[in-house]
Design a protein around this motif. Structure first.
Motif, PDB file in Angstrom:
ATOM      1  N   PRO A  12       0.829  -1.224   0.000  1.00 33.29           N
ATOM      2  CA  PRO A  12       0.000   0.000   0.000  1.00 33.29           C
ATOM      3  C   PRO A  12       0.861   1.271   0.000  1.00 33.29           C
ATOM      4  O   PRO A  12       0.522   2.243  -0.681  1.00 33.29           O
ATOM      5  CB  PRO A  12      -0.823  -0.119   1.290  1.00 33.29           C
ATOM      6  CG  PRO A  12      -0.866  -1.585   1.576  1.00 33.29           C
ATOM      7  CD  PRO A  12       0.454  -2.125   1.092  1.00 33.29           C
ATOM      8  N   GLU A  13       1.963   1.264   0.725  1.00 32.42           N
ATOM      9  CA  GLU A  13       2.850   2.426   0.744  1.00 32.42           C
ATOM     10  C   GLU A  13       3.528   2.625  -0.615  1.00 32.42           C
ATOM     11  O   GLU A  13       3.720   3.752  -1.074  1.00 32.42           O
ATOM     12  CB  GLU A  13       3.913   2.271   1.839  1.00 32.42           C
ATOM     13  CG  GLU A  13       3.344   2.315   3.246  1.00 32.42           C
ATOM     14  CD  GLU A  13       4.313   1.859   4.310  1.00 32.42           C
ATOM     15  OE1 GLU A  13       4.146   2.295   5.462  1.00 32.42           O
ATOM     16  OE2 GLU A  13       5.228   1.054   4.018  1.00 32.42           O
ATOM     17  N   LEU A  14       3.878   1.516  -1.264  1.00 35.25           N
ATOM     18  CA  LEU A  14       4.502   1.577  -2.585  1.00 35.25           C
ATOM     19  C   LEU A  14       3.531   2.121  -3.624  1.00 35.25           C
ATOM     20  O   LEU A  14       3.892   2.963  -4.449  1.00 35.25           O
ATOM     21  CB  LEU A  14       5.006   0.184  -2.975  1.00 35.25           C
ATOM     22  CG  LEU A  14       5.902   0.054  -4.188  1.00 35.25           C
ATOM     23  CD1 LEU A  14       7.155   0.914  -4.046  1.00 35.25           C
ATOM     24  CD2 LEU A  14       6.298  -1.412  -4.394  1.00 35.25           C
ATOM     25  N   VAL A  15       2.284   1.665  -3.559  1.00 43.06           N
ATOM     26  CA  VAL A  15       1.238   2.177  -4.456  1.00 43.06           C
ATOM     27  C   VAL A  15       1.113   3.689  -4.284  1.00 43.06           C
ATOM     28  O   VAL A  15       1.060   4.442  -5.263  1.00 43.06           O
ATOM     29  CB  VAL A  15      -0.107   1.457  -4.183  1.00 43.06           C
ATOM     30  CG1 VAL A  15      -1.267   2.197  -4.818  1.00 43.06           C
ATOM     31  CG2 VAL A  15      -0.050   0.017  -4.682  1.00 43.06           C
ATOM     32  N   ALA A  16       1.111   4.153  -3.036  1.00 43.12           N
ATOM     33  CA  ALA A  16       0.993   5.589  -2.762  1.00 43.12           C
ATOM     34  C   ALA A  16       2.239   6.347  -3.225  1.00 43.12           C
ATOM     35  O   ALA A  16       2.131   7.412  -3.844  1.00 43.12           O
ATOM     36  CB  ALA A  16       0.750   5.819  -1.271  1.00 43.12           C
ATOM     37  N   ALA A  17       3.418   5.795  -2.961  1.00 39.87           N
ATOM     38  CA  ALA A  17       4.674   6.470  -3.321  1.00 39.87           C
ATOM     39  C   ALA A  17       4.830   6.602  -4.829  1.00 39.87           C
ATOM     40  O   ALA A  17       5.348   7.608  -5.326  1.00 39.87           O
ATOM     41  CB  ALA A  17       5.864   5.717  -2.728  1.00 39.87           C
ATOM     42  N   ASP A  19       2.238   6.479  -6.895  1.00 40.85           N
ATOM     43  CA  ASP A  19       0.997   7.057  -7.414  1.00 40.85           C
ATOM     44  C   ASP A  19       0.517   6.278  -8.642  1.00 40.85           C
ATOM     45  O   ASP A  19       0.179   6.850  -9.678  1.00 40.85           O
ATOM     46  CB  ASP A  19       1.169   8.542  -7.738  1.00 40.85           C
ATOM     47  CG  ASP A  19      -0.164   9.239  -7.965  1.00 40.85           C
ATOM     48  OD1 ASP A  19      -1.175   8.775  -7.413  1.00 40.85           O
ATOM     49  OD2 ASP A  19      -0.188  10.235  -8.716  1.00 40.85           O
ATOM     50  N   GLU A  20       0.536   4.955  -8.481  1.00 41.59           N
ATOM     51  CA  GLU A  20       0.112   4.038  -9.545  1.00 41.59           C
ATOM     52  C   GLU A  20      -0.877   3.036  -8.951  1.00 41.59           C
ATOM     53  O   GLU A  20      -0.821   2.732  -7.765  1.00 41.59           O
ATOM     54  CB  GLU A  20       1.318   3.257 -10.099  1.00 41.59           C
ATOM     55  CG  GLU A  20       2.349   4.087 -10.825  1.00 41.59           C
ATOM     56  CD  GLU A  20       1.935   4.466 -12.239  1.00 41.59           C
ATOM     57  OE1 GLU A  20       0.862   4.039 -12.687  1.00 41.59           O
ATOM     58  OE2 GLU A  20       2.708   5.200 -12.874  1.00 41.59           O
ATOM     59  N   PRO A  21      -1.767   2.480  -9.774  1.00 40.79           N
ATOM     60  CA  PRO A  21      -2.669   1.438  -9.273  1.00 40.79           C
ATOM     61  C   PRO A  21      -1.886   0.168  -8.928  1.00 40.79           C
ATOM     62  O   PRO A  21      -0.773  -0.065  -9.437  1.00 40.79           O
ATOM     63  CB  PRO A  21      -3.634   1.197 -10.434  1.00 40.79           C
ATOM     64  CG  PRO A  21      -3.003   1.806 -11.634  1.00 40.79           C
ATOM     65  CD  PRO A  21      -2.014   2.816 -11.171  1.00 40.79           C
ATOM     66  N   LEU A  22      -2.472  -0.645  -8.064  1.00 42.16           N
ATOM     67  CA  LEU A  22      -1.824  -1.864  -7.608  1.00 42.16           C
ATOM     68  C   LEU A  22      -1.380  -2.753  -8.764  1.00 42.16           C
ATOM     69  O   LEU A  22      -0.279  -3.302  -8.745  1.00 42.16           O
ATOM     70  CB  LEU A  22      -2.759  -2.640  -6.668  1.00 42.16           C
ATOM     71  CG  LEU A  22      -2.208  -3.948  -6.100  1.00 42.16           C
ATOM     72  CD1 LEU A  22      -0.943  -3.704  -5.292  1.00 42.16           C
ATOM     73  CD2 LEU A  22      -3.277  -4.637  -5.255  1.00 42.16           C
ATOM     74  N   GLY A  23      -2.203  -2.893  -9.788  1.00 38.59           N
ATOM     75  CA  GLY A  23      -1.854  -3.732 -10.935  1.00 38.59           C
ATOM     76  C   GLY A  23      -0.579  -3.259 -11.620  1.00 38.59           C
ATOM     77  O   GLY A  23       0.267  -4.065 -12.005  1.00 38.59           O
ATOM     78  N   ARG A  24      -0.430  -1.962 -11.765  1.00 34.85           N
ATOM     79  CA  ARG A  24       0.777  -1.398 -12.392  1.00 34.85           C
ATOM     80  C   ARG A  24       1.995  -1.628 -11.502  1.00 34.85           C
ATOM     81  O   ARG A  24       3.077  -1.946 -11.989  1.00 34.85           O
ATOM     82  CB  ARG A  24       0.568   0.097 -12.653  1.00 34.85           C
ATOM     83  CG  ARG A  24       1.810   0.825 -13.097  1.00 34.85           C
ATOM     84  CD  ARG A  24       2.164   0.548 -14.557  1.00 34.85           C
ATOM     85  NE  ARG A  24       3.336   1.326 -14.917  1.00 34.85           N
ATOM     86  CZ  ARG A  24       4.409   0.837 -15.512  1.00 34.85           C
ATOM     87  NH1 ARG A  24       4.461  -0.424 -15.877  1.00 34.85           N
ATOM     88  NH2 ARG A  24       5.431   1.612 -15.790  1.00 34.85           N
ATOM     89  N   VAL A  25       1.840  -1.498 -10.190  1.00 30.20           N
ATOM     90  CA  VAL A  25       2.948  -1.730  -9.259  1.00 30.20           C
ATOM     91  C   VAL A  25       3.384  -3.195  -9.325  1.00 30.20           C
ATOM     92  O   VAL A  25       4.585  -3.489  -9.366  1.00 30.20           O
ATOM     93  CB  VAL A  25       2.558  -1.316  -7.826  1.00 30.20           C
ATOM     94  CG1 VAL A  25       3.631  -1.717  -6.824  1.00 30.20           C
ATOM     95  CG2 VAL A  25       2.295   0.195  -7.768  1.00 30.20           C
ATOM     96  N   LYS A  26       2.421  -4.096  -9.375  1.00 29.67           N
ATOM     97  CA  LYS A  26       2.761  -5.521  -9.491  1.00 29.67           C
ATOM     98  C   LYS A  26       3.499  -5.795 -10.799  1.00 29.67           C
ATOM     99  O   LYS A  26       4.430  -6.597 -10.839  1.00 29.67           O
ATOM    100  CB  LYS A  26       1.501  -6.383  -9.388  1.00 29.67           C
ATOM    101  CG  LYS A  26       0.952  -6.461  -7.988  1.00 29.67           C
ATOM    102  CD  LYS A  26      -0.270  -7.360  -7.918  1.00 29.67           C
ATOM    103  CE  LYS A  26      -0.781  -7.482  -6.499  1.00 29.67           C
ATOM    104  NZ  LYS A  26      -1.948  -8.360  -6.408  1.00 29.67           N
ATOM    105  N   ARG A  27       3.098  -5.120 -11.875  1.00 30.75           N
ATOM    106  CA  ARG A  27       3.783  -5.290 -13.158  1.00 30.75           C
ATOM    107  C   ARG A  27       5.221  -4.772 -13.076  1.00 30.75           C
ATOM    108  O   ARG A  27       6.136  -5.380 -13.617  1.00 30.75           O
ATOM    109  CB  ARG A  27       2.997  -4.599 -14.277  1.00 30.75           C
ATOM    110  CG  ARG A  27       3.470  -5.000 -15.661  1.00 30.75           C
ATOM    111  CD  ARG A  27       2.489  -4.663 -16.785  1.00 30.75           C
ATOM    112  NE  ARG A  27       1.953  -3.319 -16.771  1.00 30.75           N
ATOM    113  CZ  ARG A  27       0.708  -3.000 -16.380  1.00 30.75           C
ATOM    114  NH1 ARG A  27      -0.133  -3.926 -15.963  1.00 30.75           N
ATOM    115  NH2 ARG A  27       0.300  -1.743 -16.411  1.00 30.75           N
TER     116      ARG A  27
END
Length: 111
Positions: A12-17, A19-27
């Motif tokens: 959740p902190e990474l998604v916020a840092a 500023d991308e949706p969870l799916g993009r962060v996982k990619r």
């Protein structure tokens, strides 16, 4: 044991840092733009791997070189965060200073 002190970001902190949706962060993780660890329970990524809200651009190729050498994600993180004699600094510091060729050259010798 890593010699560089860094904060560690949960998903959740990474998604916020980023500023991308969870799916993009996982990619970004799947495509090796970032690497994280579950060694302390919940999955986390060192915050030092981010620059101005984006993954450090030179990190991806370095992660791939180390994984090709047989490093686990935890070993990749440890190598990036601890002082490397041949570089004269922790590899992540050298990458952040624009010394990616030198870092990857040393990483390639680890295979």
């Amino acid at each position: 044991m890593p010699s560089i002190h860094t904060d560690w970001l949960t998903m959740p902190e990474l998604v916020a840092a980023l500023d991308e949706p969870l799916g993009r962060v996982k990619r970004l993780l799947d495509e090796h733009h970032l690497v994280g660890s579950r060694r302390h329970g919940v999955f986390r990524v060192p915050s030092i791997f981010l620059v101005d809200g984006h993954p450090l651009t030179s990190l991806r190729g370095t992660i791939i070189v180390l994984q090709d050498a047989g490093f686990s994600d935890d070993e990749v993180i440890d190598w990036l965060l601890q002082d490397e004699e041949l570089i004269g600094a922790a590899p992540i510091e050298a990458l952040r200073a624009g010394r990616k060729i030198e870092v990857r050259r040393v990483a390639a010798t680890l295979a």
